[in-house]
Write a protein that holds these residues in place. Structure first.
Motif, PDB file in Angstrom:
ATOM      1  N   PHE A  76       1.039  -1.262   0.131  1.00 17.33           N
ATOM      2  CA  PHE A  76       0.152   0.008   0.171  1.00 17.33           C
ATOM      3  C   PHE A  76       0.873   1.228  -0.079  1.00 17.33           C
ATOM      4  O   PHE A  76       1.817   1.245   0.874  1.00 17.33           O
ATOM      5  CB  PHE A  76      -1.022   0.188   1.272  1.00 17.33           C
ATOM      6  N   ARG A  77       0.574   2.208  -1.024  1.00 14.15           N
ATOM      7  CA  ARG A  77       1.359   3.315  -0.949  1.00 14.15           C
ATOM      8  C   ARG A  77       0.316   4.520  -1.418  1.00 14.15           C
ATOM      9  O   ARG A  77      -0.277   4.451  -2.537  1.00 14.15           O
ATOM     10  CB  ARG A  77       2.491   3.418  -1.886  1.00 14.15           C
ATOM     11  N   ASN A  78       0.325   5.574  -0.583  1.00 15.70           N
ATOM     12  CA  ASN A  78      -0.475   6.697  -0.844  1.00 15.70           C
ATOM     13  C   ASN A  78       0.057   7.587  -1.924  1.00 15.70           C
ATOM     14  O   ASN A  78       0.756   8.533  -1.509  1.00 15.70           O
ATOM     15  CB  ASN A  78      -0.612   7.441   0.659  1.00 15.70           C
ATOM     16  N   TYR A 103      15.499  -6.996  -3.069  1.00 16.63           N
ATOM     17  CA  TYR A 103      15.201  -7.121  -4.621  1.00 16.63           C
ATOM     18  C   TYR A 103      13.965  -7.322  -4.722  1.00 16.63           C
ATOM     19  O   TYR A 103      13.191  -8.093  -4.452  1.00 16.63           O
ATOM     20  CB  TYR A 103      16.047  -8.467  -4.803  1.00 16.63           C
ATOM     21  N   GLY A 104      13.508  -6.227  -5.420  1.00 10.92           N
ATOM     22  CA  GLY A 104      11.886  -5.924  -5.462  1.00 10.92           C
ATOM     23  C   GLY A 104      11.490  -6.159  -7.146  1.00 10.92           C
ATOM     24  O   GLY A 104      12.434  -5.948  -7.827  1.00 10.92           O
ATOM     25  N   ILE A 105      10.336  -6.649  -7.138  1.00 13.47           N
ATOM     26  CA  ILE A 105       9.690  -6.782  -8.607  1.00 13.47           C
ATOM     27  C   ILE A 105       8.276  -6.203  -8.402  1.00 13.47           C
ATOM     28  O   ILE A 105       7.494  -6.860  -7.651  1.00 13.47           O
ATOM     29  CB  ILE A 105       9.867  -8.102  -9.329  1.00 13.47           C
ATOM     30  N   GLY A 106       7.853  -5.361  -8.991  1.00 16.41           N
ATOM     31  CA  GLY A 106       6.367  -4.845  -9.050  1.00 16.41           C
ATOM     32  C   GLY A 106       5.705  -5.854 -10.022  1.00 16.41           C
ATOM     33  O   GLY A 106       5.684  -5.907 -11.225  1.00 16.41           O
ATOM     34  N   ILE A 107       4.987  -6.839  -9.386  1.00 17.99           N
ATOM     35  CA  ILE A 107       4.276  -7.792 -10.224  1.00 17.99           C
ATOM     36  C   ILE A 107       3.256  -7.275 -11.146  1.00 17.99           C
ATOM     37  O   ILE A 107       2.945  -7.688 -12.435  1.00 17.99           O
ATOM     38  CB  ILE A 107       3.717  -9.119  -9.318  1.00 17.99           C
ATOM     39  N   THR A 108       2.299  -6.572 -10.435  1.00 18.00           N
ATOM     40  CA  THR A 108       1.424  -5.682 -11.165  1.00 18.00           C
ATOM     41  C   THR A 108       1.734  -4.838 -11.986  1.00 18.00           C
ATOM     42  O   THR A 108       1.347  -4.711 -13.360  1.00 18.00           O
ATOM     43  CB  THR A 108       0.144  -5.146 -10.219  1.00 18.00           C
ATOM     44  N   ARG A 109       2.729  -4.134 -11.745  1.00 18.07           N
ATOM     45  CA  ARG A 109       3.492  -3.146 -12.716  1.00 18.07           C
ATOM     46  C   ARG A 109       3.797  -4.081 -14.102  1.00 18.07           C
ATOM     47  O   ARG A 109       3.845  -3.469 -15.269  1.00 18.07           O
ATOM     48  CB  ARG A 109       4.674  -2.573 -12.141  1.00 18.07           C
ATOM     49  N   LEU A 110       4.606  -5.077 -13.845  1.00 15.90           N
ATOM     50  CA  LEU A 110       5.228  -5.919 -14.777  1.00 15.90           C
ATOM     51  C   LEU A 110       3.911  -6.311 -15.928  1.00 15.90           C
ATOM     52  O   LEU A 110       4.211  -6.112 -17.041  1.00 15.90           O
ATOM     53  CB  LEU A 110       5.879  -7.161 -14.335  1.00 15.90           C
ATOM     54  N   ARG A 120       1.295   2.076 -11.625  1.00 17.46           N
ATOM     55  CA  ARG A 120       1.607   2.596 -10.349  1.00 17.46           C
ATOM     56  C   ARG A 120       0.201   2.565  -9.515  1.00 17.46           C
ATOM     57  O   ARG A 120      -0.710   3.413  -9.516  1.00 17.46           O
ATOM     58  CB  ARG A 120       2.069   4.131 -10.636  1.00 17.46           C
ATOM     59  N   GLY A 121       0.129   1.651  -8.692  1.00 15.54           N
ATOM     60  CA  GLY A 121      -1.020   1.456  -7.863  1.00 15.54           C
ATOM     61  C   GLY A 121      -0.867   2.086  -6.586  1.00 15.54           C
ATOM     62  O   GLY A 121       0.338   2.227  -6.220  1.00 15.54           O
ATOM     63  N   ARG A 122      -1.980   2.524  -5.994  1.00 14.75           N
ATOM     64  CA  ARG A 122      -1.975   2.883  -4.613  1.00 14.75           C
ATOM     65  C   ARG A 122      -1.908   1.477  -3.536  1.00 14.75           C
ATOM     66  O   ARG A 122      -1.523   1.423  -2.484  1.00 14.75           O
ATOM     67  CB  ARG A 122      -2.985   3.702  -4.234  1.00 14.75           C
TER      68      ARG A 122
HETATM   69  P1  ATP Z   1       9.090   4.076  -8.083  1.00 11.49           P
HETATM   70  O1  ATP Z   1      10.594   4.648  -8.368  1.00 11.49           O
HETATM   71  O2  ATP Z   1       8.521   3.637  -9.426  1.00 11.49           O
HETATM   72  O3  ATP Z   1       8.215   4.793  -7.269  1.00 11.49           O
HETATM   73  P2  ATP Z   1      10.091   2.659  -6.247  1.00 11.49           P
HETATM   74  O4  ATP Z   1      11.630   2.910  -6.457  1.00 11.49           O
HETATM   75  O5  ATP Z   1       9.898   3.295  -5.012  1.00 11.49           O
HETATM   76  O6  ATP Z   1       9.608   2.505  -7.395  1.00 11.49           O
HETATM   77  P3  ATP Z   1      10.573  -0.006  -4.712  1.00 11.49           P
HETATM   78  O7  ATP Z   1       9.976   0.419  -3.395  1.00 11.49           O
HETATM   79  O8  ATP Z   1      12.050  -0.115  -4.796  1.00 11.49           O
HETATM   80  O9  ATP Z   1      10.035   1.061  -5.817  1.00 11.49           O
HETATM   81  O10 ATP Z   1       9.558  -1.382  -5.014  1.00 11.49           O
HETATM   82  C1  ATP Z   1      10.142  -2.251  -5.583  1.00 11.49           C
HETATM   83  C2  ATP Z   1       9.355  -2.393  -7.200  1.00 11.49           C
HETATM   84  O11 ATP Z   1       7.901  -2.452  -6.837  1.00 11.49           O
HETATM   85  C3  ATP Z   1       9.811  -1.229  -8.192  1.00 11.49           C
HETATM   86  O12 ATP Z   1      10.718  -1.708  -8.889  1.00 11.49           O
HETATM   87  C4  ATP Z   1       8.425  -1.382  -9.009  1.00 11.49           C
HETATM   88  O13 ATP Z   1       8.688  -2.453 -10.017  1.00 11.49           O
HETATM   89  C5  ATP Z   1       7.585  -1.733  -7.946  1.00 11.49           C
HETATM   90  N1  ATP Z   1       6.548  -0.579  -7.548  1.00 11.49           N
HETATM   91  C6  ATP Z   1       6.989   0.672  -6.861  1.00 11.49           C
HETATM   92  N2  ATP Z   1       6.038   1.381  -6.564  1.00 11.49           N
HETATM   93  C7  ATP Z   1       4.937   0.727  -7.425  1.00 11.49           C
HETATM   94  C8  ATP Z   1       3.452   1.095  -7.442  1.00 11.49           C
HETATM   95  N3  ATP Z   1       2.880   2.284  -6.779  1.00 11.49           N
HETATM   96  N4  ATP Z   1       2.741   0.404  -8.012  1.00 11.49           N
HETATM   97  C9  ATP Z   1       3.102  -1.032  -8.682  1.00 11.49           C
HETATM   98  N5  ATP Z   1       4.530  -1.452  -8.716  1.00 11.49           N
HETATM   99  C10 ATP Z   1       5.306  -0.541  -8.045  1.00 11.49           C
END
Ligand code: ATP
Ligand code: MG
Length: 416
Positions: A140-142, A294-301, A152-154
């Motif tokens: 969750f991110r506001n 090590y992160g991967i945004g699955i829904t972003r992907l 870019r989901g909340r």
């Molecule tokens: P961004 O720079 O895009 O805001 P971040 O550097 O804050 O992302 P991390 O906190 O390192 O991202 O999160 C790991 C991974 O999660 C990111 O590489 C991205 O693929 C994914 N991610 C980050 N924020 C979002 C979001 N709001 N919605 C979907 N995926 C996200």
């Protein structure tokens, strides 16, 4: 899956307030439902794609020694006070809530604190390291702006792995393995040729971190790509010093918009120190654990693939992550056509091929348009004519030519 049993439908238009191409297409094809800006429900077809991406990421994480778990979304304030990341002045995208008795809680926006706090209960000596726990999780991110659809989901879904190593040397070896694992993930989901590992800011803990950036006009980031060396650098760290460090030449760099589909970080002792996450080394001394994330945004992907590989007719899923391999369009309802299509459906599913069976009472044009919009890799047509000929029509989503093949040959082609 029979379309007559699926409750979702395709639609002509996306909501007027939806500006991103990925969400427009996914909504029109019936893969996602928009709750509000930055919040999306994955409908059955969308969830299948997500599951396929998860399976690939899980395989690659397990292959490098990852062990999967599931951390809680609700987090207690005490844990975050240890690193001074509870304060809204420090972290501006918290969603917070309270228990009935007033105790403050946060909804997980990241996981370093949670992992450090958990792992410190189990690590005592050098014999307990290294370890590589990970999980898939709703985060969750506001976010201030959320105009990039599911990119870019909340509320979004991610994979995060944390490495706990004895020292920098052990960490560096794993870090390199993860670079390769990430490269395999992006290859397997179909965007490998457009995705670069970039040098990015390492924040306060290391000189650089690395991001995996997929080149697309829809990207929110700017990178400079050296196509020949197959490497890139983020705009925010571009300087002569950095260019000299990675052996890049300002002349050979091309500016591109890109989507951050993953990142890897060296955390050193930044989190192990505040949590007292230490171990006794072979010399009997107590020293902090060396960490990485090590992160991967699955829904972003998923949104990135939708955005990048689509065409004017709709989504185009690579076979590895498509919700089904085949769209079986039955044209007409006469008994011979129904039994011919039913037979093909049974033969394909028995052969382990996933099928979306369009058994609806709809016009051919509508069925073809839906097959294209949903982006299913292969379309098979069963009609009165093909049943009489004993050969049905097979077409790939990305090609124009149509083959007429027997059932055996269709199955052979699709299982190759
Ligand atoms: P961004 O720079 O895009 O805001 P971040 O550097 O804050 O992302 P991390 O906190 O390192 O991202 O999160 C790991 C991974 O999660 C990111 O590489 C991205 O693929 C994914 N991610 C980050 N924020 C979002 C979001 N709001 N919605 C979907 N995926 C996200
Ligand atoms: Mg970032």
């Amino acid at each position: 899956m029979k379309l007559s049993e699926l409750f979702t439908k395709t639609r002509k238009d996306a909501p007027a307030d939806e500006v991103s191409k990925n969400a427009q297409l996914l909504i029109k094809a019936g893969f996602v439902h928009k709750e509000m800006a930055g919040v999306y429900t994955l409908l059955p077809l969308g969830y299948k794609v997500l599951e396929n991406i998860i399976a690939i990421v899980k395989e690659e994480m397990d292959a490098v020694g990852g062990v999967q778990m599931k951390t809680s979304a609700l987090q207690s304030r005490d844990v975050w006070d240890k690193t001074n990341r509870w304060d809204d002045e420090v972290v501006d995208n918290w969603f917070k809530t309270k228990l009935k008795n007033g105790t403050e809680l946060g909804l997980s926006f990241t996981n370093e604190e949670a992992y450090s706090n958990i792992v410190k209960n189990f690590v005592r000596s050098y014999k307990d390291l290294p370890i590589y726990p990970y999980d898939f999780k709703t985060i969750f991110r506001n976010e201030l702006r959320s105009k990039s659809g599911i990119m870019r989901g909340r509320e979004f879904y991610w994979k995060a792995l944390y490495s706990f190593s004895k020292d920098k040397k052990e960490h560096d070896m794993f870090y390199e393995k993860m670079q390769q694992a990430y490269t395999r993930v992006y290859d397997r989901v179909g965007i490998g040729d457009k995705t670069y590992m970039t040098f990015a800011s390492g924040g306060t803990f290391s000189k650089y971190s690395h991001e995996f950036q997929a080149v697309s006009d829809a990207g929110e980031d700017t990178i400079y790509v050296d196509e020949q060396k197959n490497i890139a650098i983020n705009k925010e760290v571009l300087s002569d010093e950095v260019l000299i460090d990675i052996g890049l030449d300002r002349a050979s760099l091309i500016e591109q918009k890109a989507i951050e589909v993953g990142n890897i970080f060296t955390l050193e002792h930044k989190f192990s120190e505040p949590f007292g996450l230490t171990y006794t080394n072979e010399g009997g001394q107590e020293v902090p654990v060396f960490m990485g994330s090590y992160g991967i945004g699955i829904t972003r992907l998923m949104g990135t693939v939708a955005e990048m590989l689509s065409d004017e007719r709709g989504l185009v899923w690579p076979e590895n992550i498509a919700p089904a391999r085949v769209y079986l369009a039955r044209l007409g309802n006469i008994p011979s056509v129904v039994s011919g299509a039913d037979e093909l459906y049974n033969r394909l599913t028995t052969a382990g091929i996933e099928v979306i069976y369009d058994d609806r009472d709809a016009r051919p044009g509508e069925k073809f348009a839906d097959a294209d919009l949903m982006g299913i890799p292969y379309r098979v047509v069963v009609s009165d004519r093909t049943v009489q000929a004993g050969r049905h029509e097979l077409k790939q989503r990305t090609k124009d030519d149509v083959e007429t093949l027997s059932i055996d040959n269709i199955i052979e082609t699709l299982t190759q």
